[in-house]
Design an enzyme around this catalytic site. Structure first.
Site, PDB file in Angstrom:
ATOM      1  N   GLN A 152      -4.330  -5.070   7.245  1.00 35.20           N
ATOM      2  CA  GLN A 152      -5.359  -5.995   6.739  1.00 35.20           C
ATOM      3  C   GLN A 152      -5.244  -7.388   7.356  1.00 35.20           C
ATOM      4  OE1 GLN A 152      -7.775  -4.881   5.044  1.00 35.20           O
ATOM      5  NE2 GLN A 152      -7.035  -3.059   4.001  1.00 35.20           N
ATOM      6  N   CYS A 189      -5.022   2.799  -3.377  1.00 37.69           N
ATOM      7  CA  CYS A 189      -3.754   3.318  -2.824  1.00 37.69           C
ATOM      8  C   CYS A 189      -2.610   2.347  -3.105  1.00 37.69           C
ATOM      9  CB  CYS A 189      -3.868   3.613  -1.336  1.00 37.69           C
ATOM     10  SG  CYS A 189      -5.176   4.759  -0.961  1.00 37.69           S
ATOM     11  N   HIS A 249       0.884  -1.176   0.000  1.00 30.33           N
ATOM     12  CA  HIS A 249       0.000   0.000   0.000  1.00 30.33           C
ATOM     13  C   HIS A 249       0.923   1.228   0.000  1.00 30.33           C
ATOM     14  CE1 HIS A 249      -2.645   2.982   1.970  1.00 30.33           C
ATOM     15  NE2 HIS A 249      -3.666   2.228   1.586  1.00 30.33           N
ATOM     16  N   ASP A 308       3.293  -4.477   8.122  1.00 31.81           N
ATOM     17  CA  ASP A 308       2.085  -3.673   7.958  1.00 31.81           C
ATOM     18  C   ASP A 308       0.897  -4.616   8.199  1.00 31.81           C
ATOM     19  OD1 ASP A 308      -0.232  -2.531   6.989  1.00 31.81           O
ATOM     20  OD2 ASP A 308       0.657  -1.757   5.140  1.00 31.81           O
ATOM     21  N   LYS A 342     -10.295  -0.387  11.083  1.00 30.66           N
ATOM     22  CA  LYS A 342     -10.547  -1.587  10.264  1.00 30.66           C
ATOM     23  C   LYS A 342     -10.893  -2.787  11.142  1.00 30.66           C
ATOM     24  CE  LYS A 342      -7.162  -0.211   6.749  1.00 30.66           C
ATOM     25  NZ  LYS A 342      -7.947   0.429   5.709  1.00 30.66           N
TER      26      LYS A 342
HETATM   27  N1  C6P Z   1      -6.258   0.596   3.068  1.00 24.70           N
HETATM   28  C1  C6P Z   1      -8.189   0.319   1.643  1.00 24.70           C
HETATM   29  O1  C6P Z   1      -9.326   0.617   1.255  1.00 24.70           O
HETATM   30  P1  C6P Z   1      -4.801   3.835   7.322  1.00 24.70           P
HETATM   31  O2  C6P Z   1      -5.417   4.642   6.183  1.00 24.70           O
HETATM   32  O3  C6P Z   1      -3.593   4.528   7.883  1.00 24.70           O
HETATM   33  O4  C6P Z   1      -5.788   3.397   8.341  1.00 24.70           O
HETATM   34  O5  C6P Z   1      -4.299   2.460   6.658  1.00 24.70           O
HETATM   35  C2  C6P Z   1      -3.384   2.499   5.591  1.00 24.70           C
HETATM   36  C3  C6P Z   1      -3.174   1.142   5.017  1.00 24.70           C
HETATM   37  C4  C6P Z   1      -1.938   0.555   5.145  1.00 24.70           C
HETATM   38  N2  C6P Z   1      -1.699  -0.683   4.698  1.00 24.70           N
HETATM   39  C5  C6P Z   1      -2.651  -1.414   4.087  1.00 24.70           C
HETATM   40  C6  C6P Z   1      -2.341  -2.795   3.626  1.00 24.70           C
HETATM   41  C7  C6P Z   1      -3.927  -0.865   3.915  1.00 24.70           C
HETATM   42  O6  C6P Z   1      -4.865  -1.582   3.326  1.00 24.70           O
HETATM   43  C8  C6P Z   1      -4.194   0.443   4.372  1.00 24.70           C
HETATM   44  C9  C6P Z   1      -5.532   1.073   4.179  1.00 24.70           C
HETATM   45  C10 C6P Z   1      -7.595   1.081   2.804  1.00 24.70           C
HETATM   46  O7  C6P Z   1      -7.546  -0.580   1.118  1.00 24.70           O
HETATM   47  C11 C6P Z   1      -7.658   2.562   2.572  1.00 24.70           C
HETATM   48  S1  C6P Z   1      -6.674   3.073   1.196  1.00 24.70           S
END
Ligand code: C6P
Length: 422
Positions: free
Chosen positions: A219, A380, A139, A216, A242
């Site tokens: 997910q 993203c 991401h 990371d 999430k």
């Molecule tokens: N992905 C998606 O719709 P934040 O925005 O900081 O809570 O998470 C960022 C992030 C980092 N790593 C991974 C693997 C992610 O999936 C995400 C967030 C969302 O896929 C929003 S773009």
């Protein structure tokens, strides 16, 4: 017993999914659009999850009874607020099995956690010529901070590629490796391909060669048991929103030894021990990394979220989601003209796809007309889109409160969309 067979009642951790759904007010929402009225089928959980009543109530109760700043007030409401804030930290500590609460740093989300490591650890411990190993399926949150750091410090980025099925080519780790790699930063669950990476293998590989490993977990932590001591990662970043919690709160787990060695990132109130006009000393962990008034109600909500997940059981959640995903994948693939991106053996409930001749944005809007929420776009992850040779995809992503009947609704609507757009 978990089951997704159409004629049986799906259950997670001893409760029926129908019963679980009644804890989530938003799942009863009626979507009125184009003269039609449908109960929502919320299938955008990779973007953010819905919140159970217990989380909403915990946050409202905090504001109604105990609202005061933390670690500053000596009166009853301030003591209550501080106690709630620190109880939430201990709940998160237990949830990921960290050895100490001081290893749990509150941030605003995964993005902020990774940026904290890049700015603090990266600036202090990387120098010109050093290298950072990432994967091709990151991401932007686990890519762009390292690009900025690499530019600033004169470092190089390397990437573990992924193949046709959406699996990392881990057999190439040995040949990809260089003695200059000081940090390995990898996504656990891909938000596009659904792949669940063998992060333990990568963490061990990095450690055997003296590198630090960041995972990371945006997910993965919401969907399966993640034990930081078993994984032995040095850092794990994840987001509260999430995993049933509110937005604005996230977690950076870090091993104490590393966090102790790192300089502060944000500076201001709370993160200091003593301040003179020309210098300052730092507070102990975790406060050294929690400058300013934190999002207190959000941490309280996160604590309630973690309690909810803990009661249901992360293993039960993982097992149910696996069955639901196994139900979804062949049905999606059977839709005429539909291509799913990512068919790794170990995969979660994230399905990115395109339907021949239909723009994913049009598809998402058509599905909304039937009350079905999916995301469309680049998620993203521009480099993944480029590698798949698509501008964008539609994406359905599941959580433990979804039902096989919602998959059936999605599949039926996709078949109608294919006919509608011709
Ligand atoms: N992905 C998606 O719709 P934040 O925005 O900081 O809570 O998470 C960022 C992030 C980092 N790593 C991974 C693997 C992610 O999936 C995400 C967030 C969302 O896929 C929003 S773009």
């Amino acid at each position: 017993m978990v089951t997704t067979k159409a004629d049986a009642v799906p259950r997670v951790g001893g409760r029926t999914v129908e019963e679980i759904r009644s804890d989530f007010p938003a799942l009863a929402r009626i979507i009125e659009r184009d003269g039609k009225s449908n109960v929502v089928a919320y299938l955008d959980n990779a973007a953010t999850s819905q919140k159970p009543r217990s989380v909403l109530d915990a946050m409202a109760a905090y504001y109604e009874r105990s609202n005061a700043n933390v670690h500053r007030a000596l009166y009853t409401m301030g003591e209550e607020s501080t106690a709630l804030y620190e109880e939430s930290r201990r709940a998160v500590q237990r949830f990921v099995n960290a050895a100490r609460p001081t290893e749990i740093i509150y941030t605003s989300g995964t993005t902020a956690g990774i940026n904290l490591v890049a700015h603090s650890w990266g600036r202090a411990f990387l120098s010109e010529g050093d290298e950072i190993l990432l994967t091709e399926m990151e991401h932007h949150s686990n890519l762009v901070p390292w690009q900025l750091l690499a530019k600033e410090k004169g470092c190089r980025l390397r990437f573990i590629p992924f193949g046709e099925s959406g699996e990392l080519e881990l057999d190439r780790l040995e040949t990809l490796w260089s003695d200059r790699i000081k940090l390995v930063s990898i996504v656990h669950g891909s938000n596009v391909l659904g792949t669940v990476n063998d992060v333990k293998r990568i963490v061990d590989f990095a450690h055997e060669r003296g590198a630090v490993a960041l995972v990371d977990g945006a997910q993965s932590v919401p969907h399966e048991p993640v034990d930081v001591q078993a994984l032995d990662c040095d850092f794990l970043a994840f987001s509260g929103h999430k995993m049933l919690g509110p937005t604005g709160i996230g977690i950076l787990y870090g091993k104490e030894r590393l966090l102790e060695s790192m300089p502060p990132f944000l500076a201001g109130g709370e993160m200091i021990e003593a301040v003179w006009l020309d210098h300052a000393t730092w507070n102990s962990l975790p406060y050294k990394f929690e400058a300013g008034t934190p999002p207190i109600a959000e941490t309280v909500g996160l604590g309630a979220a973690v309690d909810y997940l803990g009661k249901l059981g992360m293993a039960a959640i993982r097992d149910y989601e696996r069955e639901l995903s196994a139900y979804a994948l062949p049905r999606l693939k059977a839709v005429p003209g539909l291509k799913v991106y990512g068919e790794a053996k170990r995969r979660g409930g994230v399905f990115s796809f395109n339907v021949d001749g239909v723009h994913p944005h049009d598809l998402a809007q058509y599905l909304d007309g039937e009350g079905i929420c999916v995301r469309s776009g680049h998620h993203c992850a521009h480099p993944i889109m480029r590698k798949l040779d698509v501008a964008a995809t539609a994406r359905a992503s599941l959580y433990f409160y979804n039902l096989p009947a919602e998959i059936d609704r999605l599949v039926g609507a996709l078949e109608r969309a294919k006919e509608f757009f011709g």
